[in-house]
Write an enzyme that holds these catalytic residues in place. Structure first.
Site, PDB file in Angstrom:
ATOM      1  N   ASP A  25       5.660 -37.597 -73.392  1.00 50.78           N
ATOM      2  CA  ASP A  25       6.770 -37.987 -74.226  1.00 50.78           C
ATOM      3  C   ASP A  25       7.539 -39.337 -73.358  1.00 50.78           C
ATOM      4  O   ASP A  25       7.391 -39.207 -72.066  1.00 50.78           O
ATOM      5  CB  ASP A  25       7.662 -36.978 -74.283  1.00 50.78           C
ATOM      6  CG  ASP A  25       8.935 -37.293 -75.389  1.00 50.78           C
ATOM      7  OD1 ASP A  25       8.870 -38.258 -76.314  1.00 50.78           O
ATOM      8  OD2 ASP A  25      10.032 -36.346 -75.621  1.00 50.78           O
ATOM      9  N   TRP A  30      10.670 -45.928 -72.640  1.00 54.61           N
ATOM     10  CA  TRP A  30       9.989 -46.805 -71.412  1.00 54.61           C
ATOM     11  C   TRP A  30       9.864 -48.163 -72.027  1.00 54.61           C
ATOM     12  O   TRP A  30      10.483 -49.246 -71.293  1.00 54.61           O
ATOM     13  CB  TRP A  30       8.512 -46.336 -71.331  1.00 54.61           C
ATOM     14  CG  TRP A  30       7.791 -46.894 -70.155  1.00 54.61           C
ATOM     15  CD1 TRP A  30       7.701 -46.548 -68.862  1.00 54.61           C
ATOM     16  CD2 TRP A  30       7.108 -48.294 -70.308  1.00 54.61           C
ATOM     17  NE1 TRP A  30       6.987 -47.588 -68.120  1.00 54.61           N
ATOM     18  CE2 TRP A  30       6.542 -48.611 -68.993  1.00 54.61           C
ATOM     19  CE3 TRP A  30       6.783 -48.862 -71.415  1.00 54.61           C
ATOM     20  CZ2 TRP A  30       5.720 -49.589 -68.705  1.00 54.61           C
ATOM     21  CZ3 TRP A  30       5.778 -49.929 -71.182  1.00 54.61           C
ATOM     22  CH2 TRP A  30       5.368 -50.311 -69.899  1.00 54.61           C
ATOM     23  N   HIS A  42       3.150 -47.263 -75.933  1.00 55.56           N
ATOM     24  CA  HIS A  42       2.128 -46.199 -76.352  1.00 55.56           C
ATOM     25  C   HIS A  42       1.018 -46.899 -75.563  1.00 55.56           C
ATOM     26  O   HIS A  42      -0.203 -46.133 -75.198  1.00 55.56           O
ATOM     27  CB  HIS A  42       1.875 -46.369 -77.773  1.00 55.56           C
ATOM     28  CG  HIS A  42       3.044 -45.392 -78.665  1.00 55.56           C
ATOM     29  ND1 HIS A  42       3.626 -44.626 -78.180  1.00 55.56           N
ATOM     30  CD2 HIS A  42       3.669 -45.981 -79.618  1.00 55.56           C
ATOM     31  CE1 HIS A  42       4.654 -44.094 -78.933  1.00 55.56           C
ATOM     32  NE2 HIS A  42       4.680 -44.806 -79.884  1.00 55.56           N
ATOM     33  N   LEU A 136     -14.927 -31.107 -67.236  1.00 57.99           N
ATOM     34  CA  LEU A 136     -13.588 -31.161 -68.105  1.00 57.99           C
ATOM     35  C   LEU A 136     -13.467 -31.205 -69.565  1.00 57.99           C
ATOM     36  O   LEU A 136     -14.275 -31.849 -70.014  1.00 57.99           O
ATOM     37  CB  LEU A 136     -12.691 -32.191 -67.371  1.00 57.99           C
ATOM     38  CG  LEU A 136     -11.247 -32.234 -68.118  1.00 57.99           C
ATOM     39  CD1 LEU A 136     -10.461 -31.307 -67.550  1.00 57.99           C
ATOM     40  CD2 LEU A 136     -10.726 -33.812 -67.790  1.00 57.99           C
TER      41      LEU A 136
HETATM   42  C1  FPP Z   1       5.990 -39.611 -77.539  1.00 60.06           C
HETATM   43  O1  FPP Z   1       6.702 -40.823 -77.041  1.00 60.06           O
HETATM   44  C2  FPP Z   1       4.392 -40.042 -77.620  1.00 60.06           C
HETATM   45  C3  FPP Z   1       3.608 -40.270 -78.796  1.00 60.06           C
HETATM   46  C4  FPP Z   1       4.270 -39.575 -80.027  1.00 60.06           C
HETATM   47  C5  FPP Z   1       2.256 -40.723 -78.644  1.00 60.06           C
HETATM   48  C6  FPP Z   1       1.669 -40.371 -77.567  1.00 60.06           C
HETATM   49  C7  FPP Z   1       0.462 -41.088 -77.516  1.00 60.06           C
HETATM   50  C8  FPP Z   1      -0.009 -41.736 -76.126  1.00 60.06           C
HETATM   51  C9  FPP Z   1       0.578 -41.554 -74.875  1.00 60.06           C
HETATM   52  C10 FPP Z   1      -1.303 -42.401 -76.108  1.00 60.06           C
HETATM   53  C11 FPP Z   1      -2.324 -41.470 -76.702  1.00 60.06           C
HETATM   54  C12 FPP Z   1      -3.620 -42.047 -76.262  1.00 60.06           C
HETATM   55  C13 FPP Z   1      -4.666 -41.705 -76.645  1.00 60.06           C
HETATM   56  C14 FPP Z   1      -6.080 -41.952 -75.895  1.00 60.06           C
HETATM   57  C15 FPP Z   1      -4.927 -41.010 -78.078  1.00 60.06           C
HETATM   58  P1  FPP Z   1       7.712 -41.279 -78.106  1.00 60.06           P
HETATM   59  O2  FPP Z   1       7.121 -42.448 -78.876  1.00 60.06           O
HETATM   60  O3  FPP Z   1       8.372 -40.199 -78.932  1.00 60.06           O
HETATM   61  O4  FPP Z   1       8.929 -41.865 -77.149  1.00 60.06           O
HETATM   62  P2  FPP Z   1      10.452 -41.495 -76.934  1.00 60.06           P
HETATM   63  O5  FPP Z   1      10.989 -40.192 -77.228  1.00 60.06           O
HETATM   64  O6  FPP Z   1      10.831 -42.373 -75.806  1.00 60.06           O
HETATM   65  O7  FPP Z   1      10.806 -42.540 -78.306  1.00 60.06           O
END
Ligand code: FPP
Length: 245
Positions: A25, A30, A42, A136
């Site tokens: 998260d 960020w 992302h 893994l």
């Molecule tokens: C939450 O942060 C994150 C997500 C919903 C997406 C997570 C995905 C990745 C880290 C990349 C995935 C990579 C692969 C290889 C599949 P948010 O967008 O909710 O952040 P915020 O709460 O700060 O808005």
């Protein structure tokens, strides 16, 4: 790795959690902090996935489950959803070769039905090419929701009962676990959530019943090997009692 007061922290390699689940998260925040679009967060988060996968593999973690897209994430703007759906393809395009060399087995948990073809194709190809790997297990939770998963399991069980293949007394924890997406995997020993949020957000509610929970203030794109090992260090200093004394 160093602790808060600069002291040296050493991991006990005989007590590494077998299964670690992570709610990645803070990508959006960020990016916002840097004046960038959310998707830049992302993209940066994808690099962290690479780093943490290596870090987990290096210390002998058996399974790593990453919450990449929840059943609720469809509510996000269309462009962002599309971007997130492209990430597995992009990640696997650049990483699959190395994952194969590292003996990593790629898996997915979640409902495949609503995923775009390009997403599912990339994941299925990675699953197929790594299915005999014994290192893994890298599990991507994609279009995953714990309630959805439990309803699916309950429907399967109801169907078995209806067909006369299972008695009501046969509805046990084991029976339930046979129908969860995590069938065959141990429950997570440790759950990590980044970015300072302190909730489970419909993630592995059944499987996390006795897991240790660790919340990091760091946004996912800034999370790194050291932060990951700090979480494991803290896990190693917890007293797991599973309801006993
Ligand atoms: C939450 O942060 C994150 C997500 C919903 C997406 C997570 C995905 C990745 C880290 C990349 C995935 C990579 C692969 C290889 C599949 P948010 O967008 O909710 O952040 P915020 O709460 O700060 O808005």
């Amino acid at each position: 790795m160093q602790g808060k007061d600069g002291e040296q922290l050493t991991l006990d390699l005989d007590n590494i959690p077998k299964h670690i689940a992570i709610i990645m998260d803070g990508n959006g925040r960020w990016a916002k902090k840097r004046g960038l679009p959310r998707v830049a967060g992302h993209r940066a988060g994808m690099k962290t996935v690479k780093e943490i996968t290596r870090a987990a593999d290096d210390i002998g973690v058996k399974a790593l489950t990453l919450y990449a897209f929840s059943t609720e994430n469809w509510k996000r703007p269309k462009d962002e959803v599309e971007y997130l759906m492209r990430l597995p393809q992009e990640y696997l395009l650049t990483e699959l070769k190395e994952l194969i060399e590292q003996n990593v087995q790629v898996r997915m948990l979640g409902n495949k039905d609503q995923l775009p073809d390009y997403t599912i194709k990339a994941v299925l190809e990675a699953q197929e090419k790594t299915k005999n790997n014994t290192g893994l297990i890298l599990n991507f939770a994609l279009n995953y929701g714990s309630r959805d998963e439990m309803l699916h399991a309950i429907r399967c069980i109801a169907d078995e009962v209806k067909k006369g293949n299972l008695d009501v007394e046969g509805i046990t924890e084991k029976a339930m676990e046979r129908h969860l997406f995590t069938v065959g995997l141990p429950d997570p020993d440790l759950l990590i959530r980044t970015s300072g949020e302190v909730r489970l957000s419909n993630f592995m509610l059944w499987q996390l019943a006795y897991s240790e929970l660790y919340f990091s203030e760091v946004y996912w794109p800034d999370f790194n090997r050291d932060e990951f090992y700090k979480a494991i260090y803290e896990y190693q200093h917890r007293n797991r009692r599973y309801g006993g004394v």
